[in-house]
Design a protein around this motif. Structure first.
Motif, short mmCIF file in Angstrom:
data_model
loop_
_atom_site.label_atom_id
_atom_site.label_comp_id
_atom_site.label_asym_id
_atom_site.label_seq_id
_atom_site.Cartn_x
_atom_site.Cartn_y
_atom_site.Cartn_z
N PHE A 1 0.86 -1.17 0.00
CA PHE A 1 0.00 0.00 0.00
C PHE A 1 0.90 1.22 0.00
O PHE A 1 1.76 1.35 0.87
CB PHE A 1 -0.86 0.07 1.27
CG PHE A 1 -2.21 -0.55 1.15
CD1 PHE A 1 -3.17 -0.02 0.31
CD2 PHE A 1 -2.54 -1.65 1.92
CE1 PHE A 1 -4.43 -0.57 0.22
CE2 PHE A 1 -3.79 -2.22 1.84
CZ PHE A 1 -4.74 -1.69 0.98
N VAL A 2 0.71 2.11 -0.96
CA VAL A 2 1.42 3.38 -0.96
C VAL A 2 0.39 4.44 -0.58
O VAL A 2 -0.63 4.60 -1.25
CB VAL A 2 2.03 3.70 -2.34
CG1 VAL A 2 2.65 5.09 -2.34
CG2 VAL A 2 3.06 2.64 -2.71
N ILE A 3 0.66 5.13 0.51
CA ILE A 3 -0.23 6.18 0.99
C ILE A 3 0.45 7.50 0.65
O ILE A 3 1.51 7.82 1.20
CB ILE A 3 -0.48 6.06 2.51
CG1 ILE A 3 -1.00 4.65 2.83
CG2 ILE A 3 -1.46 7.12 2.97
CD1 ILE A 3 -0.97 4.31 4.29
N GLU A 4 -0.17 8.22 -0.27
CA GLU A 4 0.44 9.45 -0.78
C GLU A 4 0.77 10.42 0.35
O GLU A 4 -0.07 10.72 1.19
CB GLU A 4 -0.51 10.09 -1.79
CG GLU A 4 -0.73 9.21 -3.01
CD GLU A 4 -1.85 9.69 -3.91
OE1 GLU A 4 -2.67 10.51 -3.48
OE2 GLU A 4 -1.92 9.21 -5.06
N GLY A 5 2.02 10.88 0.37
CA GLY A 5 2.46 11.83 1.37
C GLY A 5 2.79 11.23 2.73
O GLY A 5 3.21 11.96 3.64
N GLU A 6 2.61 9.92 2.89
CA GLU A 6 2.84 9.28 4.18
C GLU A 6 3.93 8.21 4.13
O GLU A 6 4.78 8.15 5.00
CB GLU A 6 1.55 8.65 4.71
CG GLU A 6 0.42 9.64 4.96
CD GLU A 6 0.68 10.58 6.13
OE1 GLU A 6 1.42 10.21 7.05
OE2 GLU A 6 0.12 11.68 6.12
N GLY A 7 3.88 7.32 3.14
CA GLY A 7 4.84 6.24 3.04
C GLY A 7 4.21 4.99 2.49
O GLY A 7 3.16 5.04 1.84
N ALA A 8 4.85 3.84 2.76
CA ALA A 8 4.38 2.58 2.20
C ALA A 8 4.33 1.50 3.28
O ALA A 8 5.06 1.55 4.26
CB ALA A 8 5.30 2.13 1.06
N ALA B 1 3.38 -12.95 3.92
CA ALA B 1 3.16 -14.08 4.83
C ALA B 1 3.69 -13.80 6.24
O ALA B 1 3.19 -14.36 7.21
CB ALA B 1 3.80 -15.34 4.27
N GLY B 2 4.67 -12.92 6.35
CA GLY B 2 5.25 -12.58 7.64
C GLY B 2 4.44 -11.56 8.42
O GLY B 2 4.73 -11.29 9.58
N GLY B 3 3.43 -10.97 7.79
CA GLY B 3 2.60 -9.96 8.46
C GLY B 3 2.64 -8.63 7.73
O GLY B 3 2.82 -8.57 6.52
N VAL B 4 2.52 -7.57 8.50
CA VAL B 4 2.44 -6.22 7.95
C VAL B 4 3.56 -5.39 8.58
O VAL B 4 3.80 -5.47 9.78
CB VAL B 4 1.07 -5.58 8.28
CG1 VAL B 4 0.96 -4.20 7.67
CG2 VAL B 4 -0.07 -6.48 7.80
N ARG B 5 4.23 -4.59 7.75
CA ARG B 5 5.30 -3.74 8.27
C ARG B 5 5.44 -2.49 7.40
O ARG B 5 5.04 -2.49 6.24
CB ARG B 5 6.62 -4.51 8.31
CG ARG B 5 7.15 -4.86 6.95
CD ARG B 5 8.31 -5.85 6.99
NE ARG B 5 8.76 -6.20 5.66
CZ ARG B 5 8.14 -6.99 4.81
NH1 ARG B 5 6.99 -7.53 5.15
NH2 ARG B 5 8.63 -7.25 3.62
N ALA B 6 6.00 -1.47 7.98
CA ALA B 6 6.29 -0.26 7.22
C ALA B 6 7.55 -0.51 6.40
O ALA B 6 8.60 -0.81 6.96
CB ALA B 6 6.49 0.92 8.17
N ALA B 7 7.42 -0.48 5.09
CA ALA B 7 8.56 -0.69 4.20
C ALA B 7 8.12 -0.36 2.78
O ALA B 7 6.94 -0.25 2.49
CB ALA B 7 9.04 -2.15 4.27
N ASP B 8 9.10 -0.19 1.91
CA ASP B 8 8.83 0.09 0.50
C ASP B 8 9.72 -0.84 -0.32
O ASP B 8 10.87 -0.52 -0.60
CB ASP B 8 9.12 1.55 0.19
CG ASP B 8 8.65 1.96 -1.19
OD1 ASP B 8 8.15 1.09 -1.95
OD2 ASP B 8 8.77 3.14 -1.54
N GLU B 9 9.18 -2.03 -0.63
CA GLU B 9 9.94 -3.06 -1.33
C GLU B 9 9.17 -3.50 -2.58
O GLU B 9 8.04 -3.07 -2.79
CB GLU B 9 10.13 -4.26 -0.38
CG GLU B 9 10.84 -3.90 0.91
CD GLU B 9 10.70 -4.96 1.99
OE1 GLU B 9 10.10 -6.03 1.73
OE2 GLU B 9 11.18 -4.71 3.11
N GLU B 10 9.76 -4.38 -3.35
CA GLU B 10 9.08 -4.94 -4.52
C GLU B 10 7.88 -5.76 -4.06
O GLU B 10 7.92 -6.41 -3.02
CB GLU B 10 10.04 -5.84 -5.30
CG GLU B 10 11.13 -5.08 -6.03
CD GLU B 10 10.58 -4.20 -7.15
OE1 GLU B 10 9.72 -4.67 -7.92
OE2 GLU B 10 11.02 -3.05 -7.24
N ALA B 11 6.81 -5.71 -4.84
CA ALA B 11 5.58 -6.43 -4.49
C ALA B 11 4.92 -6.97 -5.76
O ALA B 11 5.17 -6.48 -6.86
CB ALA B 11 4.62 -5.49 -3.76
#
Length: 95
Positions: free
Chosen positions: A26-33, A38-48
């Motif tokens: 999820f890219v949230i404009e002006g906030e981050g990604a 499978a490992g869960g949810v985390r703040a990061a900006d990687e290939e998807a």
């Protein structure tokens, strides 16, 4: 990392407690990604496999069940880049 990203990571971890079968971002404009896998949810900006992009307001509405992800996509408020099937699976998991 913004407060919105932190809140979203916590909320999505609760909704997707078993992780997500695939790799989505999820890219949230002006906030981050936010990454979901499978490992869960985390703040990061990687290939998807699929990237969903929305404004902060639209993302909050989807996260809190005030807007259906499919409706957001159909109205142009949510853009999808990549595996549409995975995007639909993620929409169902959030609903």
């Amino acid at each position: 990392m913004s407060d919105m990203i932190n809140e979203a990571v916590n909320a999505l971890n609760e909704k997707l407690s078993g992780g997500f079968d695939g790799i989505a971002k999820f890219v949230i404009e002006g906030e981050g990604a936010i990454m979901l896998d499978a490992g869960g949810v985390r703040a990061a900006d990687e290939e998807a496999d699929v990237t969903l992009t929305a404004s902060a307001d639209t993302f909050q509405q989807i996260l809190h069940g005030e807007m259906d992800p499919t409706s957001a996509f159909m109205s142009g408020k949510l853009s999808v880049d990549g595996d549409m099937g995975m995007a639909m699976k993620l929409g169902s998991a959030l609903g």
